[in-house]
Design a protein around this motif. Structure first.
Motif, mmCIF file in Angstrom:
data_model
loop_
_atom_site.group_PDB
_atom_site.id
_atom_site.type_symbol
_atom_site.label_atom_id
_atom_site.label_comp_id
_atom_site.label_asym_id
_atom_site.label_seq_id
_atom_site.Cartn_x
_atom_site.Cartn_y
_atom_site.Cartn_z
ATOM 1 N N TYR A 1 -61.655 28.587 13.873
ATOM 2 C CA TYR A 1 -62.828 27.736 13.636
ATOM 3 C C TYR A 1 -63.241 27.790 12.166
ATOM 4 N N LYS A 2 -63.217 28.992 11.616
ATOM 5 C CA LYS A 2 -63.554 29.165 10.194
ATOM 6 C C LYS A 2 -62.514 28.470 9.320
ATOM 7 N N GLU A 3 -61.245 28.641 9.648
ATOM 8 C CA GLU A 3 -60.180 28.026 8.860
ATOM 9 C C GLU A 3 -60.239 26.501 8.934
ATOM 10 N N ALA A 4 -60.542 25.962 10.110
ATOM 11 C CA ALA A 4 -60.661 24.505 10.247
ATOM 12 C C ALA A 4 -61.839 23.978 9.424
ATOM 13 N N LEU A 5 -62.941 24.725 9.432
ATOM 14 C CA LEU A 5 -64.091 24.322 8.633
ATOM 15 C C LEU A 5 -63.741 24.348 7.146
ATOM 16 N N GLU A 6 -63.100 25.417 6.691
ATOM 17 C CA GLU A 6 -62.733 25.530 5.281
ATOM 18 C C GLU A 6 -61.735 24.444 4.873
ATOM 19 N N ALA A 7 -60.764 24.160 5.738
ATOM 20 C CA ALA A 7 -59.781 23.113 5.434
ATOM 21 C C ALA A 7 -60.459 21.739 5.373
ATOM 22 N N GLY A 8 -61.345 21.475 6.321
ATOM 23 C CA GLY A 8 -62.073 20.205 6.312
ATOM 24 C C GLY A 8 -62.959 20.078 5.088
ATOM 25 N N PHE A 9 -63.569 21.186 4.700
ATOM 26 C CA PHE A 9 -64.434 21.216 3.521
ATOM 27 C C PHE A 9 -63.621 20.901 2.261
ATOM 28 N N THR A 10 -62.458 21.518 2.142
ATOM 29 C CA THR A 10 -61.597 21.270 0.984
ATOM 30 C C THR A 10 -61.106 19.825 0.968
ATOM 31 N N ARG B 1 -59.809 -0.459 0.796
ATOM 32 C CA ARG B 1 -59.987 -0.336 2.241
ATOM 33 C C ARG B 1 -59.259 0.898 2.769
ATOM 34 N N GLN B 2 -58.046 1.134 2.278
ATOM 35 C CA GLN B 2 -57.292 2.313 2.714
ATOM 36 C C GLN B 2 -58.025 3.592 2.330
ATOM 37 N N TRP B 3 -58.544 3.670 1.113
ATOM 38 C CA TRP B 3 -59.266 4.864 0.689
ATOM 39 C C TRP B 3 -60.566 5.035 1.462
ATOM 40 N N ARG B 4 -61.207 3.929 1.790
ATOM 41 C CA ARG B 4 -62.427 4.009 2.603
ATOM 42 C C ARG B 4 -62.091 4.589 3.968
ATOM 43 N N ASP B 5 -61.000 4.123 4.569
ATOM 44 C CA ASP B 5 -60.579 4.654 5.865
ATOM 45 C C ASP B 5 -60.224 6.134 5.772
ATOM 46 N N ILE B 6 -59.562 6.524 4.689
ATOM 47 C CA ILE B 6 -59.204 7.932 4.494
ATOM 48 C C ILE B 6 -60.469 8.775 4.378
ATOM 49 N N ARG B 7 -61.415 8.327 3.557
ATOM 50 C CA ARG B 7 -62.673 9.076 3.388
ATOM 51 C C ARG B 7 -63.404 9.214 4.717
ATOM 52 N N LEU B 8 -63.478 8.128 5.467
ATOM 53 C CA LEU B 8 -64.164 8.162 6.753
ATOM 54 C C LEU B 8 -63.480 9.142 7.702
ATOM 55 N N SER B 9 -62.173 9.106 7.763
ATOM 56 C CA SER B 9 -61.427 9.997 8.656
ATOM 57 C C SER B 9 -61.606 11.462 8.262
ATOM 58 N N VAL B 10 -61.489 11.763 6.969
ATOM 59 C CA VAL B 10 -61.613 13.144 6.499
ATOM 60 C C VAL B 10 -63.036 13.661 6.723
ATOM 61 N N CYS B 11 -64.028 12.844 6.412
ATOM 62 C CA CYS B 11 -65.417 13.284 6.590
ATOM 63 C C CYS B 11 -65.749 13.451 8.069
ATOM 64 N N ASN B 12 -65.191 12.597 8.913
ATOM 65 C CA ASN B 12 -65.396 12.735 10.357
ATOM 66 C C ASN B 12 -64.790 14.048 10.858
ATOM 67 N N GLU B 13 -63.597 14.381 10.379
ATOM 68 C CA GLU B 13 -62.956 15.638 10.789
ATOM 69 C C GLU B 13 -63.745 16.841 10.271
ATOM 70 N N PHE B 14 -64.289 16.734 9.072
ATOM 71 C CA PHE B 14 -65.118 17.804 8.516
ATOM 72 C C PHE B 14 -66.365 18.008 9.376
ATOM 73 N N VAL C 1 -72.130 23.255 4.774
ATOM 74 C CA VAL C 1 -71.312 24.438 5.067
ATOM 75 C C VAL C 1 -72.139 25.709 4.907
ATOM 76 N N ASN C 2 -72.940 25.774 3.846
ATOM 77 C CA ASN C 2 -73.764 26.969 3.632
ATOM 78 C C ASN C 2 -74.750 27.181 4.779
ATOM 79 N N CYS C 3 -75.307 26.101 5.304
ATOM 80 C CA CYS C 3 -76.241 26.235 6.430
ATOM 81 C C CYS C 3 -75.515 26.709 7.687
ATOM 82 N N ALA C 4 -74.297 26.228 7.906
ATOM 83 C CA ALA C 4 -73.510 26.693 9.061
ATOM 84 C C ALA C 4 -73.168 28.175 8.901
ATOM 85 N N ARG C 5 -72.833 28.562 7.687
ATOM 86 C CA ARG C 5 -72.543 29.982 7.433
ATOM 87 C C ARG C 5 -73.795 30.838 7.630
#
Length: 168
Positions: free
Chosen positions: A90-99, A36-49, A118-122
């Motif tokens: 904006y670019k740095e936030a995208l790259e950090a979220g992507f990583t 459950r904790q990892w699911r929440d982490i994945r959801l949060s990170v993907c939402n931020e991305f 990411v490639n489509c946004a670029r």
């Protein structure tokens, strides 16, 4: 005497069995909590991305955005966008979220969908380097929104949720 030995052995087996069952139950509860904790982490990170990607595209569409593009060193025919000091966060936030997304996701399909997103946004940003925000080809946006939908569905599959239908 044998009856008391048998009674003692039965009690001892009962205590051992009870302890083993309790330990097994606690282990299962810990595993469920860990998942459950990892699911929440994945959801949060993907939402931020997703949010970072949206902010990146919003900046690209800003009439005052200053973007340049140069040919990609390893992919002929593709341009790499570069931003000024205002657009760099904006670019740095995208790259950090992507990583971060690549760090916490489990499925290769999710990573592939994120790479395409990411490639489509670029691609939109590279087009904006030479065109006004109003002149960016609609196909670039169609690819971007399709890639976003594919990424969302990959994340939903990773989280055990049903796939969302494509929007017209």
């Amino acid at each position: 005497m044998t009856a008391s030995v048998i009674t003692g052995l039965v009690a001892l087996v009962g205590v051992a069995l009870g302890g083993w069952l309790s330990l097994r139950n606690q282990d299962r509860m810990w595993q469920r909590e860990h998942q459950r904790q990892w699911r929440d982490i994945r959801l949060s990170v993907c939402n931020e991305f997703l949010a970072a990607n949206r902010r990146y595209v919003a900046y690209v569409l800003d009439p005052g955005a200053s973007i340049t593009a140069v040919p990609h060193p390893r992919e002929p025919g593709r341009l790499m966008p570069f931003f000024d000091e205002t657009g760099r966060p904006y670019k740095e936030a995208l790259e950090a979220g992507f990583t971060a997304m690549r760090l916490v996701t489990q499925r290769p399909d999710t990573v592939r969908a994120g790479v395409l997103f990411v490639n489509c946004a670029r691609e939109v940003a590279a087009a904006r380097a030479t065109l006004s925000e109003a002149d960016i080809p609609s196909q670039a946006f169609a690819r971007l929104w399709a890639a976003e939908q594919d990424f969302i569905n990959a994340v939903r599959a990773e989280l055990g949720l049903a796939t969302m239908p494509r929007q017209p």
